[in-house]
Motif scaffolding. Structure first.
Motif, PDB file in Angstrom:
ATOM      1  N   PRO A 202       0.787  -1.237   0.000  1.00  0.00           N
ATOM      2  CA  PRO A 202       0.000   0.000   0.000  1.00  0.00           C
ATOM      3  C   PRO A 202       0.818   1.286   0.000  1.00  0.00           C
ATOM      4  O   PRO A 202       0.365   2.297  -0.520  1.00  0.00           O
ATOM      5  N   LEU A 203       2.013   1.282   0.552  1.00  0.00           N
ATOM      6  CA  LEU A 203       2.746   2.530   0.760  1.00  0.00           C
ATOM      7  C   LEU A 203       3.417   3.037  -0.512  1.00  0.00           C
ATOM      8  O   LEU A 203       3.237   4.192  -0.905  1.00  0.00           O
ATOM      9  N   ILE A 204       4.212   2.183  -1.175  1.00  0.00           N
ATOM     10  CA  ILE A 204       4.968   2.627  -2.341  1.00  0.00           C
ATOM     11  C   ILE A 204       4.495   1.975  -3.642  1.00  0.00           C
ATOM     12  O   ILE A 204       5.002   2.290  -4.716  1.00  0.00           O
ATOM     13  N   GLY A 205       3.537   1.069  -3.567  1.00  0.00           N
ATOM     14  CA  GLY A 205       2.991   0.450  -4.763  1.00  0.00           C
ATOM     15  C   GLY A 205       3.912  -0.580  -5.390  1.00  0.00           C
ATOM     16  O   GLY A 205       4.963  -0.926  -4.843  1.00  0.00           O
ATOM     17  N   HIS A 206       3.509  -1.051  -6.558  1.00  0.00           N
ATOM     18  CA  HIS A 206       4.240  -2.105  -7.264  1.00  0.00           C
ATOM     19  C   HIS A 206       5.227  -1.573  -8.294  1.00  0.00           C
ATOM     20  O   HIS A 206       5.958  -2.349  -8.898  1.00  0.00           O
ATOM     21  N   GLY A 207       5.236  -0.255  -8.535  1.00  0.00           N
ATOM     22  CA  GLY A 207       6.201   0.318  -9.472  1.00  0.00           C
ATOM     23  C   GLY A 207       5.570   0.782 -10.764  1.00  0.00           C
ATOM     24  O   GLY A 207       4.496   0.324 -11.158  1.00  0.00           O
ATOM     25  N   LEU A 208       6.249   1.701 -11.425  1.00  0.00           N
ATOM     26  CA  LEU A 208       5.785   2.271 -12.684  1.00  0.00           C
ATOM     27  C   LEU A 208       5.541   1.183 -13.731  1.00  0.00           C
ATOM     28  O   LEU A 208       6.363   0.291 -13.905  1.00  0.00           O
ATOM     29  N   GLN A 209       4.387   1.237 -14.382  1.00  0.00           N
ATOM     30  CA  GLN A 209       3.974   0.322 -15.452  1.00  0.00           C
ATOM     31  C   GLN A 209       3.609  -1.076 -14.946  1.00  0.00           C
ATOM     32  O   GLN A 209       3.372  -1.973 -15.748  1.00  0.00           O
ATOM     33  N   SER A 210       3.610  -1.290 -13.634  1.00  0.00           N
ATOM     34  CA  SER A 210       3.293  -2.629 -13.116  1.00  0.00           C
ATOM     35  C   SER A 210       1.840  -3.025 -13.352  1.00  0.00           C
ATOM     36  O   SER A 210       1.509  -4.213 -13.317  1.00  0.00           O
ATOM     37  N   ALA A 211       0.967  -2.049 -13.613  1.00  0.00           N
ATOM     38  CA  ALA A 211      -0.436  -2.364 -13.881  1.00  0.00           C
ATOM     39  C   ALA A 211      -0.661  -2.860 -15.303  1.00  0.00           C
ATOM     40  O   ALA A 211      -1.745  -3.331 -15.632  1.00  0.00           O
ATOM     41  N   LYS A 212       0.365  -2.776 -16.146  1.00  0.00           N
ATOM     42  CA  LYS A 212       0.227  -3.207 -17.538  1.00  0.00           C
ATOM     43  C   LYS A 212       0.377  -4.725 -17.615  1.00  0.00           C
ATOM     44  O   LYS A 212       1.429  -5.273 -17.325  1.00  0.00           O
ATOM     45  N   GLY A 213      -0.699  -5.409 -18.001  1.00  0.00           N
ATOM     46  CA  GLY A 213      -0.649  -6.864 -18.130  1.00  0.00           C
ATOM     47  C   GLY A 213      -0.255  -7.548 -16.839  1.00  0.00           C
ATOM     48  O   GLY A 213       0.522  -8.503 -16.849  1.00  0.00           O
ATOM     49  N   PHE A 214      -0.810  -7.088 -15.714  1.00  0.00           N
ATOM     50  CA  PHE A 214      -0.436  -7.614 -14.403  1.00  0.00           C
ATOM     51  C   PHE A 214      -0.872  -9.070 -14.237  1.00  0.00           C
ATOM     52  O   PHE A 214      -1.991  -9.444 -14.573  1.00  0.00           O
ATOM     53  N   SER A 215       0.022  -9.900 -13.707  1.00  0.00           N
ATOM     54  CA  SER A 215      -0.259 -11.318 -13.480  1.00  0.00           C
ATOM     55  C   SER A 215      -0.080 -11.631 -11.990  1.00  0.00           C
ATOM     56  O   SER A 215       1.044 -11.808 -11.518  1.00  0.00           O
ATOM     57  N   PRO A 216      -1.164 -11.695 -11.221  1.00  0.00           N
ATOM     58  CA  PRO A 216      -1.050 -11.935  -9.773  1.00  0.00           C
ATOM     59  C   PRO A 216      -0.742 -13.391  -9.458  1.00  0.00           C
ATOM     60  O   PRO A 216      -1.017 -14.287 -10.260  1.00  0.00           O
ATOM     61  N   ASN A 217      -0.207 -13.609  -8.296  1.00  0.00           N
ATOM     62  CA  ASN A 217       0.128 -14.977  -7.871  1.00  0.00           C
ATOM     63  C   ASN A 217      -1.116 -15.840  -7.694  1.00  0.00           C
ATOM     64  O   ASN A 217      -1.122 -17.016  -8.023  1.00  0.00           O
ATOM     65  N   GLY A 218      -2.180 -15.259  -7.161  1.00  0.00           N
ATOM     66  CA  GLY A 218      -3.388 -16.031  -6.892  1.00  0.00           C
ATOM     67  C   GLY A 218      -4.401 -15.971  -8.010  1.00  0.00           C
ATOM     68  O   GLY A 218      -5.615 -15.879  -7.764  1.00  0.00           O
ATOM     69  N   MET A 219      -3.928 -16.057  -9.250  1.00  0.00           N
ATOM     70  CA  MET A 219      -4.803 -15.881 -10.407  1.00  0.00           C
ATOM     71  C   MET A 219      -5.942 -16.897 -10.435  1.00  0.00           C
ATOM     72  O   MET A 219      -7.087 -16.554 -10.731  1.00  0.00           O
ATOM     73  N   ASP A 220      -5.646 -18.146 -10.107  1.00  0.00           N
ATOM     74  CA  ASP A 220      -6.688 -19.182 -10.157  1.00  0.00           C
ATOM     75  C   ASP A 220      -7.835 -18.855  -9.204  1.00  0.00           C
ATOM     76  O   ASP A 220      -9.013 -19.044  -9.537  1.00  0.00           O
ATOM     77  N   ASP A 221      -7.503 -18.364  -8.022  1.00  0.00           N
ATOM     78  CA  ASP A 221      -8.544 -17.995  -7.056  1.00  0.00           C
ATOM     79  C   ASP A 221      -9.367 -16.816  -7.566  1.00  0.00           C
ATOM     80  O   ASP A 221     -10.599 -16.800  -7.428  1.00  0.00           O
ATOM     81  N   TYR A 222      -8.688 -15.834  -8.163  1.00  0.00           N
ATOM     82  CA  TYR A 222      -9.411 -14.676  -8.696  1.00  0.00           C
ATOM     83  C   TYR A 222     -10.336 -15.090  -9.839  1.00  0.00           C
ATOM     84  O   TYR A 222     -11.466 -14.597  -9.943  1.00  0.00           O
ATOM     85  N   VAL A 223      -9.863 -16.007 -10.691  1.00  0.00           N
ATOM     86  CA  VAL A 223     -10.690 -16.486 -11.801  1.00  0.00           C
ATOM     87  C   VAL A 223     -11.949 -17.164 -11.277  1.00  0.00           C
ATOM     88  O   VAL A 223     -13.057 -16.919 -11.776  1.00  0.00           O
ATOM     89  N   ALA A 243      -1.241 -15.891 -17.109  1.00  0.00           N
ATOM     90  CA  ALA A 243      -2.557 -15.280 -17.007  1.00  0.00           C
ATOM     91  C   ALA A 243      -2.463 -13.852 -16.472  1.00  0.00           C
ATOM     92  O   ALA A 243      -1.870 -13.604 -15.433  1.00  0.00           O
ATOM     93  N   THR A 244      -3.026 -12.913 -17.223  1.00  0.00           N
ATOM     94  CA  THR A 244      -3.053 -11.517 -16.800  1.00  0.00           C
ATOM     95  C   THR A 244      -4.494 -11.088 -16.561  1.00  0.00           C
ATOM     96  O   THR A 244      -5.419 -11.598 -17.193  1.00  0.00           O
ATOM     97  N   ILE A 245      -4.657 -10.146 -15.646  1.00  0.00           N
ATOM     98  CA  ILE A 245      -6.002  -9.687 -15.309  1.00  0.00           C
ATOM     99  C   ILE A 245      -6.627  -8.919 -16.468  1.00  0.00           C
ATOM    100  O   ILE A 245      -7.769  -9.108 -16.820  1.00  0.00           O
ATOM    101  N   ALA A 246      -5.884  -8.010 -17.048  1.00  0.00           N
ATOM    102  CA  ALA A 246      -6.357  -7.202 -18.166  1.00  0.00           C
ATOM    103  C   ALA A 246      -5.161  -6.445 -18.727  1.00  0.00           C
ATOM    104  O   ALA A 246      -4.051  -6.539 -18.192  1.00  0.00           O
ATOM    105  N   ALA A 247      -5.398  -5.693 -19.808  1.00  0.00           N
ATOM    106  CA  ALA A 247      -4.303  -4.897 -20.361  1.00  0.00           C
ATOM    107  C   ALA A 247      -3.814  -3.854 -19.360  1.00  0.00           C
ATOM    108  O   ALA A 247      -2.636  -3.511 -19.323  1.00  0.00           O
ATOM    109  N   HIS A 248      -4.759  -3.350 -18.523  1.00  0.00           N
ATOM    110  CA  HIS A 248      -4.401  -2.372 -17.496  1.00  0.00           C
ATOM    111  C   HIS A 248      -5.558  -2.288 -16.504  1.00  0.00           C
ATOM    112  O   HIS A 248      -6.563  -2.983 -16.647  1.00  0.00           O
ATOM    113  N   ALA A 249      -5.431  -1.403 -15.515  1.00  0.00           N
ATOM    114  CA  ALA A 249      -6.398  -1.379 -14.414  1.00  0.00           C
ATOM    115  C   ALA A 249      -7.745  -0.777 -14.801  1.00  0.00           C
ATOM    116  O   ALA A 249      -8.736  -0.972 -14.086  1.00  0.00           O
ATOM    117  N   HIS A 250      -7.822  -0.027 -15.901  1.00  0.00           N
ATOM    118  CA  HIS A 250      -9.063   0.629 -16.329  1.00  0.00           C
ATOM    119  C   HIS A 250      -9.619   1.586 -15.281  1.00  0.00           C
ATOM    120  O   HIS A 250     -10.828   1.826 -15.222  1.00  0.00           O
TER     121      HIS A 250
END
Length: 329
Positions: A202-223, A243-250
């Motif tokens: 929450p404090l510093i985030g995941h970094g610049l451009q990290s929202a582009k084609g993001f692939s989380p560790n728990g993708m199967d659970d999210y699906v 597996a990526t969530i989307a092209a970006h966060a929208h």
């Protein structure tokens, strides 16, 4: 991706600064000449986009005919999204000289945005008009409300995205027209995933451009959660490996929090506070509309670091400086 973004952003900023500096060096007569030329050029561009906007009504077969050459819906929607921002600067420039014609042009832009396939552009121009209306009451009031809305959206983005998905607000409350055209269940799921991942850093985030084609560790659970909450299976199947969530966060607010964290959100708020106009003037009222429409354009649809969007926003800044030169400082 972060390095690529910086390499794209730096020359764009240098190019904008060079044009801005060059215009500032002109004598008043040269400025007036270029201002007129630029105004005519922008007017021509606006009229072209307004003619193309309602294409599904007068040329429904155009998309199929142009499929191999140009992606008509996406490009027209982007153009209308840019015009939804630039129109407020153009009106500020035209209104003192052509009051009736400028209002006709504004009305035509509103109608075309409503008739187009870009709900984001229509929403943006409505937000811009609301800001102009508030600014006519008080520039200071409008400025404070924009800042308050921006801060509240950042603070509430994560809890609202989480609650909306878990309680299935889309199916319960979204109008049918939104369900059919705006893919709200998909967006709700995307927002939910990003909201959960924001909590990890929450404090510093995941970094610049990290929202582009993001692939989380728990993708199967999210699906599985997405399927349980009526996210279309065809969309789920379209997610490729890795597996990526989307092209970006929208979502502008979720992207800021995800990439830059709370610290980045505070810096973004401080930057907005410095950039919004403060004086009670004709120009300030329309420039606040420009800012509101610009924030509306980036709110739901686009990835903040897309090259064309960066170029478009810099174009809006340059347009303000050239057409509204007396207020450019």
């Amino acid at each position: 991706d972060a390095l690529e973004t910086l390499l794209k952003l730096l020359p764009a900023l240098v190019f904008y600064a060079a044009l801005s500096f060059q215009f500032g060096q002109f004598e008043d007569d040269d400025k007036a000449r270029w201002r007129k030329r630029y105004g005519l050029s922008l007017m021509a561009g606006v009229l072209v986009v307004l003619a193309l906007g309602p294409w599904p009504f007068y040329a429904p077969g155009l998309e199929h005919a142009m499929r191999d050459i140009l992606e008509i819906p996406r490009q027209v929607n982007r153009s209308i999204g840019i015009i939804a921002v630039l129109i407020f600067i153009l009106i500020a420039y035209l209104k003192p000289h052509y009051p009736r014609q400028s209002m006709v042009l504004l009305a035509a832009t509103v109608v075309v945005a409503m008739l187009s396939q870009s709900q984001s552009a229509a929403l943006s121009i409505i937000i811009g008009l609301l800001a102009v209306g508030l600014a006519h009451i008080s520039v200071a009031l409008c400025r404070r409300l924009i800042m308050l809305s921006f801060a509240a959206s950042l603070m509430l983005a994560v809890p609202l995205a989480t609650t909306a998905f878990e309680q299935n607000w889309t199916q319960k409350y979204a109008p049918e027209v939104v369900k059919k055209s705006a893919a709200p269940t998909i967006r709700s799921w995307i927002y939910y995933v990003y909201a959960q991942e924001i909590k990890q850093r929450p404090l510093i985030g995941h970094g610049l451009q990290s929202a582009k084609g993001f692939s989380p560790n728990g993708m199967d659970d999210y699906v599985q959660q997405g399927l349980d909450n009526d996210v279309p299976k065809m969309f789920i199947k379209s997610l490729k490996k890795p597996a990526t969530i989307a092209a970006h966060a929208h979502s502008l607010f979720l992207q800021i929090l995800f990439e830059l964290g709370v610290i980045g959100a505070i810096l973004a708020f401080m930057a907005l506070r410095q950039l919004l106009p403060k004086t009670e003037s004709h120009i300030s009222k329309w420039v606040l509309g420009t800012w509101a429409a610009g924030l509306g354009t980036t709110m739901f649809s686009y990835h903040l670091w897309q090259s064309w969007l960066i170029a478009a926003l810099l174009l809006a800044a340059l347009t303000r400086q050239i057409l509204l030169d007396k207020d450019a400082a």
